[in-house]
Design an enzyme around this catalytic site. Structure first.
Site, mmCIF file in Angstrom:
data_model
loop_
_atom_site.group_PDB
_atom_site.id
_atom_site.type_symbol
_atom_site.label_atom_id
_atom_site.label_comp_id
_atom_site.label_asym_id
_atom_site.label_seq_id
_atom_site.Cartn_x
_atom_site.Cartn_y
_atom_site.Cartn_z
ATOM 1 N N CYS A 1 18.904 25.114 -6.928
ATOM 2 C CA CYS A 1 18.828 25.937 -8.136
ATOM 3 C C CYS A 1 17.383 26.028 -8.628
ATOM 4 O O CYS A 1 16.500 25.337 -8.151
ATOM 5 C CB CYS A 1 19.712 25.338 -9.237
ATOM 6 S SG CYS A 1 19.111 23.756 -9.856
ATOM 7 N N CYS B 1 15.793 22.795 -9.706
ATOM 8 C CA CYS B 1 15.459 21.922 -8.576
ATOM 9 C C CYS B 1 14.145 22.359 -7.940
ATOM 10 O O CYS B 1 13.309 21.530 -7.586
ATOM 11 C CB CYS B 1 16.575 21.939 -7.533
ATOM 12 S SG CYS B 1 18.150 21.333 -8.179
#
Length: 84
Positions: free
Chosen positions: A11, A14
């Site tokens: 994501c 991240c």
């Protein structure tokens, strides 16, 4: 060399976390091995239920949000001065 893993499914948070850690290491002149772990079973194996998570040398040091730059700098520098 410090081994750092960013735990998450890929994501945006991240990706940002990985960039923050890479930048902190570059600024500190510390060589790290950065790995992105996206496998859910592997992430849960670390006991991380909320991503992104960060593992430094096998120890979970963060989970559940984007870390601040100061945190990342501390992770990459920790032990670096004595690692001659």
């Amino acid at each position: 060399m410090k081994q750092i893993k960013v735990l998450g499914t890929g994501c945006r948070n991240c990706e940002i976390t990985a960039k923050i850690i890479s930048q902190a290491a570059a600024e500190a002149g510390v060589e790290i091995e950065l790995e992105k772990v996206t496998d859910i079973a592997a992430i849960m194996g670390y006991g991380v239920m909320s991503t992104p998570g960060v593992v430094v040398d096998g120890v979970v040091v963060h989970s559940g949000g984007v870390p601040g730059p100061d945190q990342a700098r501390a992770w990459v520098r920790e032990g670096a001065d004595s690692a001659g």
